[in-house]
Design a protein around this motif. Structure first.
Motif, PDB file in Angstrom:
ATOM      1  N   ASP A  29       0.873  -1.171   0.000  1.00 22.69           N
ATOM      2  CA  ASP A  29       0.000   0.000   0.000  1.00 22.69           C
ATOM      3  C   ASP A  29       0.909   1.220   0.000  1.00 22.69           C
ATOM      4  N   ILE A  30       0.931   1.965  -1.103  1.00 21.85           N
ATOM      5  CA  ILE A  30       1.879   3.060  -1.263  1.00 21.85           C
ATOM      6  C   ILE A  30       1.444   4.327  -0.526  1.00 21.85           C
ATOM      7  N   ALA A  31       0.177   4.422  -0.158  1.00 19.05           N
ATOM      8  CA  ALA A  31      -0.363   5.664   0.395  1.00 19.05           C
ATOM      9  C   ALA A  31       0.380   6.179   1.634  1.00 19.05           C
ATOM     10  N   ASP A  49      -1.381  -1.174  -4.101  1.00 17.01           N
ATOM     11  CA  ASP A  49      -2.445  -0.170  -4.060  1.00 17.01           C
ATOM     12  C   ASP A  49      -1.831   1.222  -4.052  1.00 17.01           C
ATOM     13  N   PHE A  50      -2.328   2.081  -4.948  1.00 16.49           N
ATOM     14  CA  PHE A  50      -1.891   3.471  -5.009  1.00 16.49           C
ATOM     15  C   PHE A  50      -3.091   4.358  -4.703  1.00 16.49           C
ATOM     16  N   ALA A  51      -3.007   5.072  -3.608  1.00 19.62           N
ATOM     17  CA  ALA A  51      -4.030   6.050  -3.251  1.00 19.62           C
ATOM     18  C   ALA A  51      -3.287   7.302  -2.779  1.00 19.62           C
ATOM     19  N   GLY A  52      -3.978   8.211  -2.122  1.00 18.75           N
ATOM     20  CA  GLY A  52      -3.314   9.380  -1.576  1.00 18.75           C
ATOM     21  C   GLY A  52      -3.381  10.580  -2.488  1.00 18.75           C
ATOM     22  N   ASP A  53      -3.087  11.738  -1.909  1.00 24.47           N
ATOM     23  CA  ASP A  53      -3.176  13.012  -2.630  1.00 24.47           C
ATOM     24  C   ASP A  53      -1.823  13.706  -2.558  1.00 24.47           C
ATOM     25  N   GLY A  54      -0.999  13.482  -3.592  1.00 24.68           N
ATOM     26  CA  GLY A  54       0.261  14.202  -3.682  1.00 24.68           C
ATOM     27  C   GLY A  54       1.421  13.577  -2.941  1.00 24.68           C
ATOM     28  N   ASN A  55       1.254  12.378  -2.387  1.00 25.36           N
ATOM     29  CA  ASN A  55       2.396  11.781  -1.684  1.00 25.36           C
ATOM     30  C   ASN A  55       3.411  11.162  -2.641  1.00 25.36           C
ATOM     31  N   VAL A  56       3.031  11.006  -3.921  1.00 23.72           N
ATOM     32  CA  VAL A  56       3.974  10.569  -4.955  1.00 23.72           C
ATOM     33  C   VAL A  56       4.095  11.700  -5.964  1.00 23.72           C
ATOM     34  N   LYS A  57       5.239  12.376  -5.941  1.00 26.88           N
ATOM     35  CA  LYS A  57       5.501  13.477  -6.867  1.00 26.88           C
ATOM     36  C   LYS A  57       6.954  13.348  -7.309  1.00 26.88           C
ATOM     37  N   LEU A  58       7.178  12.548  -8.331  1.00 29.21           N
ATOM     38  CA  LEU A  58       8.523  12.158  -8.743  1.00 29.21           C
ATOM     39  C   LEU A  58       9.144  13.158  -9.707  1.00 29.21           C
ATOM     40  N   SER A  59      10.481  13.116  -9.774  1.00 27.51           N
ATOM     41  CA  SER A  59      11.157  13.868 -10.826  1.00 27.51           C
ATOM     42  C   SER A  59      11.095  13.096 -12.137  1.00 27.51           C
ATOM     43  N   SER A  60      11.186  11.758 -12.051  1.00 26.32           N
ATOM     44  CA  SER A  60      11.124  10.942 -13.258  1.00 26.32           C
ATOM     45  C   SER A  60      10.816   9.501 -12.883  1.00 26.32           C
ATOM     46  N   MET A  61      10.414   8.731 -13.902  1.00 28.75           N
ATOM     47  CA  MET A  61      10.154   7.301 -13.748  1.00 28.75           C
ATOM     48  C   MET A  61      10.634   6.621 -15.027  1.00 28.75           C
ATOM     49  N   CYS A  64       9.912   1.139 -15.570  1.00 29.91           N
ATOM     50  CA  CYS A  64       9.090   0.617 -14.476  1.00 29.91           C
ATOM     51  C   CYS A  64       7.858  -0.097 -15.038  1.00 29.91           C
ATOM     52  N   THR A  65       7.382  -1.089 -14.283  1.00 35.93           N
ATOM     53  CA  THR A  65       6.222  -1.870 -14.699  1.00 35.93           C
ATOM     54  C   THR A  65       5.254  -1.992 -13.531  1.00 35.93           C
ATOM     55  N   PHE A  66       3.967  -1.814 -13.831  1.00 36.48           N
ATOM     56  CA  PHE A  66       2.902  -1.992 -12.851  1.00 36.48           C
ATOM     57  C   PHE A  66       2.028  -3.140 -13.332  1.00 36.48           C
ATOM     58  N   ILE A  67       1.896  -4.174 -12.503  1.00 34.87           N
ATOM     59  CA  ILE A  67       1.124  -5.357 -12.878  1.00 34.87           C
ATOM     60  C   ILE A  67       0.024  -5.576 -11.845  1.00 34.87           C
ATOM     61  N   ASP A  68      -1.219  -5.624 -12.294  1.00 36.23           N
ATOM     62  CA  ASP A  68      -2.353  -5.914 -11.413  1.00 36.23           C
ATOM     63  C   ASP A  68      -2.371  -4.989 -10.201  1.00 36.23           C
ATOM     64  N   CYS A  69      -2.122  -3.711 -10.435  1.00 40.84           N
ATOM     65  CA  CYS A  69      -2.166  -2.730  -9.351  1.00 40.84           C
ATOM     66  C   CYS A  69      -3.500  -1.984  -9.374  1.00 40.84           C
ATOM     67  N   ARG A  70      -3.861  -1.444  -8.214  1.00 48.01           N
ATOM     68  CA  ARG A  70      -5.099  -0.683  -8.091  1.00 48.01           C
ATOM     69  C   ARG A  70      -4.762   0.779  -7.811  1.00 48.01           C
ATOM     70  N   PHE A  71      -5.429   1.668  -8.542  1.00 45.80           N
ATOM     71  CA  PHE A  71      -5.269   3.101  -8.346  1.00 45.80           C
ATOM     72  C   PHE A  71      -6.602   3.629  -7.811  1.00 45.80           C
ATOM     73  N   CYS A  89      -4.029  -3.309 -14.804  1.00 49.62           N
ATOM     74  CA  CYS A  89      -4.255  -2.447 -13.643  1.00 49.62           C
ATOM     75  C   CYS A  89      -5.681  -1.891 -13.669  1.00 49.62           C
ATOM     76  N   ARG A  90      -6.133  -1.383 -12.514  1.00 48.01           N
ATOM     77  CA  ARG A  90      -7.484  -0.867 -12.397  1.00 48.01           C
ATOM     78  C   ARG A  90      -7.474   0.466 -11.666  1.00 48.01           C
ATOM     79  N   SER A  91      -8.263   1.405 -12.150  1.00 43.45           N
ATOM     80  CA  SER A  91      -8.462   2.650 -11.419  1.00 43.45           C
ATOM     81  C   SER A  91      -9.924   2.740 -10.998  1.00 43.45           C
TER      82      SER A  91
END
Length: 218
Positions: A29-31, A49-61, A64-71, A89-91
């Motif tokens: 859970d990345i939140a 699981d990716f949720a949250g408001d602004g806790n992930v603000k990267l310079s670059s990516m 990378c691969t996302f498999i069966d993740c939930r947004f 993936c699912r949002s």
């Protein structure tokens, strides 16, 4: 069941160090984490699981691969993206995540987007303001974003909205090459904003396309 990323010590450190060492992060859970101004490289997220408001603000990516993740209605900025793939993936809910200008090699494959009933806010959604491909995806009620190239292949979208390119009144203009192939649109496809260089539509059908404003590249 996902585990708070802050409880996964090695994985959490890896998300902060910006190194190129490959790592798979599973069932997280990345939140609860805070990742601002860092670069993510050579990472595979599976069942996260990716949720949250602004806790992930990267310079670059990169790579990378996302498999069966939930947004889950996140608001994340993945920076300049290069060779990033989202698979199965699912949002859920009004989701905002993607890359900035100059992003390349961004692909969503076999993903499901369920934006809900809330109208799109501004010009932010799922995708990037560079080059993006949606392949074998389904969705309803969401906002997809592309900057310089948008490819939609074998997708089925119902009542979707799109921001394609960037008009002059919002800063540096972007004009997109658009390719739609073997796809179906039901309900209304709403072009919230469009600035396109060329558009190619093949083997596809739509019920209704509404243009809320467009500029053509001279």
């Amino acid at each position: 069941m996902t585990t708070p990323i802050t409880s996964l010590q090695k994985e959490y450190i890896r998300l902060l160090d910006g190194s190129a060492a490959a790592m798979t992060i599973a069932g997280a859970d990345i939140a609860p984490g805070a990742f601002v101004g860092v670069a993510w490289r050579n990472l595979t997220f599976t069942g996260c699981d990716f949720a949250g408001d602004g806790n992930v603000k990267l310079s670059s990516m990169t790579d990378c691969t996302f498999i069966d993740c939930r947004f889950l209605a996140p608001r994340h900025d993945f920076g300049v993206m290069a060779n990033v793939r989202f698979s199965q993936c699912r949002s859920t809910g009004r989701s905002i995540f993607g890359g900035r200008d100059g992003s390349t090699g961004v692909a969503f494959e076999g993903c499901t987007f369920a934006g809900g009933d809330a109208p799109p806010a501004g010009y932010e959604g799922i995708g990037c303001t560079g080059e993006v491909v949606f392949r074998n995806c389904v969705g309803a009620g969401d906002l997809l974003v592309a900057g310089t190239r948008l490819t939609i292949e074998a997708c089925r979208f119902d009542n979707m909205s799109f921001v394609i390119g960037r008009q002059r009144n919002r800063g540096t203009p972007l004009a997109a090459t658009v390719v739609i192939d073997n796809s179906q649109g039901t309900g209304v496809w709403r072009m919230v904003e469009g600035r396109m260089r060329t558009s190619h539509i093949r083997n596809s059908s739509f019920e209704q396309i509404v243009n809320d404003g467009a500029e053509c590249e001279p």
